[in-house]
Scaffold this motif. Structure first.
Motif, mmCIF file in Angstrom:
data_model
loop_
_atom_site.group_PDB
_atom_site.id
_atom_site.type_symbol
_atom_site.label_atom_id
_atom_site.label_comp_id
_atom_site.label_asym_id
_atom_site.label_seq_id
_atom_site.Cartn_x
_atom_site.Cartn_y
_atom_site.Cartn_z
ATOM 1 N N ASP A 98 0.739 -1.225 0.073
ATOM 2 C CA ASP A 98 -0.144 -0.060 0.078
ATOM 3 C C ASP A 98 0.894 1.359 -0.015
ATOM 4 O OD1 ASP A 98 -2.328 -1.679 -0.123
ATOM 5 O OD2 ASP A 98 -2.806 -1.358 2.100
ATOM 6 N N ASP A 99 1.797 1.154 0.775
ATOM 7 C CA ASP A 99 2.820 2.477 0.950
ATOM 8 C C ASP A 99 3.501 2.671 -0.443
ATOM 9 O OD1 ASP A 99 1.998 2.664 3.524
ATOM 10 O OD2 ASP A 99 4.186 1.871 4.283
ATOM 11 N N LEU A 100 4.102 1.452 -1.059
ATOM 12 C CA LEU A 100 4.463 1.731 -2.305
ATOM 13 C C LEU A 100 3.535 2.181 -3.476
ATOM 14 C CD1 LEU A 100 7.232 1.204 -4.047
ATOM 15 C CD2 LEU A 100 6.296 -1.195 -4.348
ATOM 16 N N THR A 147 2.554 9.126 -7.049
ATOM 17 C CA THR A 147 2.537 10.525 -6.860
ATOM 18 C C THR A 147 4.136 10.762 -7.570
ATOM 19 O OG1 THR A 147 4.044 10.288 -4.895
ATOM 20 C CG2 THR A 147 1.588 10.772 -4.675
ATOM 21 N N GLN A 148 4.574 9.893 -8.072
ATOM 22 C CA GLN A 148 6.152 9.957 -8.856
ATOM 23 C C GLN A 148 5.859 10.291 -10.180
ATOM 24 O OE1 GLN A 148 9.361 8.989 -7.365
ATOM 25 N NE2 GLN A 148 8.127 9.484 -5.934
ATOM 26 N N PRO A 149 6.876 11.063 -10.628
ATOM 27 C CA PRO A 149 6.757 11.196 -12.159
ATOM 28 C C PRO A 149 7.279 10.066 -12.711
ATOM 29 C CG PRO A 149 8.746 12.602 -11.019
ATOM 30 C CD PRO A 149 7.686 11.771 -9.954
ATOM 31 N N SER A 150 7.700 10.215 -13.914
ATOM 32 C CA SER A 150 8.297 8.973 -14.812
ATOM 33 C C SER A 150 9.232 8.165 -14.163
ATOM 34 C CB SER A 150 8.378 9.218 -16.009
ATOM 35 O OG SER A 150 9.666 10.339 -16.211
ATOM 36 N N GLU A 151 10.337 8.916 -13.135
ATOM 37 C CA GLU A 151 11.555 8.300 -12.612
ATOM 38 C C GLU A 151 11.107 7.969 -11.293
ATOM 39 O OE1 GLU A 151 15.507 9.210 -13.239
ATOM 40 O OE2 GLU A 151 14.952 10.081 -15.304
ATOM 41 N N ASP A 193 12.136 7.595 -7.215
ATOM 42 C CA ASP A 193 12.945 8.417 -6.603
ATOM 43 C C ASP A 193 13.752 7.344 -5.385
ATOM 44 O OD1 ASP A 193 11.155 8.202 -4.811
ATOM 45 O OD2 ASP A 193 11.180 10.657 -4.526
ATOM 46 N N ASP A 194 14.684 7.618 -4.854
ATOM 47 C CA ASP A 194 15.293 6.699 -3.536
ATOM 48 C C ASP A 194 14.221 6.028 -2.645
ATOM 49 O OD1 ASP A 194 17.618 6.617 -5.248
ATOM 50 O OD2 ASP A 194 18.686 8.214 -3.967
ATOM 51 N N PRO A 195 13.581 7.435 -2.098
ATOM 52 C CA PRO A 195 12.663 6.800 -1.164
ATOM 53 C C PRO A 195 11.617 5.912 -1.551
ATOM 54 C CG PRO A 195 12.922 8.982 -0.669
ATOM 55 C CD PRO A 195 13.639 8.718 -2.096
ATOM 56 N N THR A 196 11.091 6.042 -2.716
ATOM 57 C CA THR A 196 9.979 5.054 -3.264
ATOM 58 C C THR A 196 10.988 3.829 -3.793
ATOM 59 O OG1 THR A 196 8.970 6.809 -4.303
ATOM 60 C CG2 THR A 196 8.782 4.627 -5.056
ATOM 61 N N MET A 197 12.241 3.586 -4.072
ATOM 62 C CA MET A 197 12.914 2.514 -4.303
ATOM 63 C C MET A 197 13.147 1.842 -3.044
ATOM 64 S SD MET A 197 14.112 0.358 -6.551
ATOM 65 C CE MET A 197 14.098 1.384 -8.006
ATOM 66 N N GLY A 198 13.363 2.608 -1.947
ATOM 67 C CA GLY A 198 13.281 1.927 -0.460
ATOM 68 C C GLY A 198 12.058 1.264 -0.422
ATOM 69 N N LEU A 199 11.025 1.653 -0.752
ATOM 70 C CA LEU A 199 9.808 1.020 -0.581
ATOM 71 C C LEU A 199 9.701 -0.117 -1.170
ATOM 72 C CD1 LEU A 199 7.471 4.140 -0.550
ATOM 73 C CD2 LEU A 199 7.777 2.758 1.504
ATOM 74 N N ALA A 200 10.047 -0.253 -2.259
ATOM 75 C CA ALA A 200 9.937 -1.282 -3.148
ATOM 76 C C ALA A 200 11.072 -2.419 -2.526
ATOM 77 C CB ALA A 200 10.750 -0.863 -4.649
ATOM 78 N N HIS A 201 12.036 -2.129 -2.295
ATOM 79 C CA HIS A 201 12.960 -3.207 -1.334
ATOM 80 C C HIS A 201 12.004 -3.441 -0.014
ATOM 81 C CE1 HIS A 201 16.255 -2.520 -3.981
ATOM 82 N NE2 HIS A 201 16.339 -1.299 -3.559
ATOM 83 N N ARG A 202 11.414 -2.703 0.651
ATOM 84 C CA ARG A 202 10.683 -3.252 1.807
ATOM 85 C C ARG A 202 9.581 -3.979 1.237
ATOM 86 N NH1 ARG A 202 7.529 1.460 4.528
ATOM 87 N NH2 ARG A 202 5.696 -0.112 4.582
ATOM 88 N N VAL A 203 8.999 -4.200 0.006
ATOM 89 C CA VAL A 203 8.194 -4.963 -0.414
ATOM 90 C C VAL A 203 8.733 -6.489 -0.616
ATOM 91 C CG1 VAL A 203 6.450 -5.448 -2.254
ATOM 92 C CG2 VAL A 203 6.468 -3.317 -1.278
ATOM 93 N N ASN A 204 9.856 -6.366 -1.531
ATOM 94 C CA ASN A 204 10.423 -7.304 -1.602
ATOM 95 C C ASN A 204 11.031 -8.215 -0.265
ATOM 96 O OD1 ASN A 204 10.630 -7.179 -4.408
ATOM 97 N ND2 ASN A 204 12.441 -6.150 -4.628
ATOM 98 N N ALA A 205 11.463 -7.623 0.635
ATOM 99 C CA ALA A 205 11.615 -8.334 1.914
ATOM 100 C C ALA A 205 10.533 -8.852 2.508
ATOM 101 C CB ALA A 205 12.357 -7.400 2.905
#
Length: 160
Positions: free
Chosen positions: A67-69, A75-79, A81-93
């Motif tokens: 949900d957080d991701l 809210t992200q443009p096409s790229e 950002d690092d905080p969002t990538m951190g959320l993606a890693h949290r989902v993977n974990a």
């Protein structure tokens, strides 16, 4: 996933819950109550209930992370950002933790799983423990006045 664990939350938890209920012939709530009332009565049921609870907890963490991701991605443009990538890693974990717990539950439910035969033998040994040591651990009792064998003196086993 190749072991039958799907990425769909309801499939993983729901499928394993159904298998648990079928194995123990009662609903999950009944099984939890039975284990709470007598945790040592059925060690298999106790272990399954414990790991099922951990699985449900891991699924909840995964749901929140997803949900957080998704909120961040909206809210992200096409790229990304690092905080969002951190959320993606949290989902993977969280997926890894959930799938690992699901695999433990599946292993607990499978009586023919690798290692279960050895585990069964170990449990049997615990149910029927030895009544004494396998090897004599003390010197045999000798009547007073009987000398110790000469070999015991040579090995220094007896105090002089």
């Amino acid at each position: 996933m190749s072991d039958g664990i799907s990425d769909d939350a309801e499939d993983v938890v729901g499928m394993l819950t159904e298998r648990i209920e079928a194995r123990f012939a009662m609903g999950m709530d009944q099984l939890k109550a039975a284990v709470a009332a007598a945790p040592t009565a059925n060690p298999d049921a106790t272990a399954v209930v414990r790991w099922h609870g951990l699985l449900v907890e891991a699924q909840s963490v995964l749901d929140r992370a997803e949900d957080d991701l998704l909120a961040a991605l909206e809210t992200q443009p096409s790229e990304v950002d690092d905080p969002t990538m951190g959320l993606a890693h949290r989902v993977n974990a969280a997926v890894t933790a959930r799938d690992g717990r699901a695999m433990v539950v599946r292993w607990l439910l499978d009586p023919d799983a690798p290692g279960k035969k050895d585990l069964a033998a170990e449990r049997l040994a615990r149910l029927h423990p030895r009544t004494g040591p396998a090897v004599q651990t003390s010197a045999p009792h000798r009547p007073a006045g009987t000398p110790a064998p000469a070999s015991a003196w040579r090995l220094g086993r007896l105090a002089r």
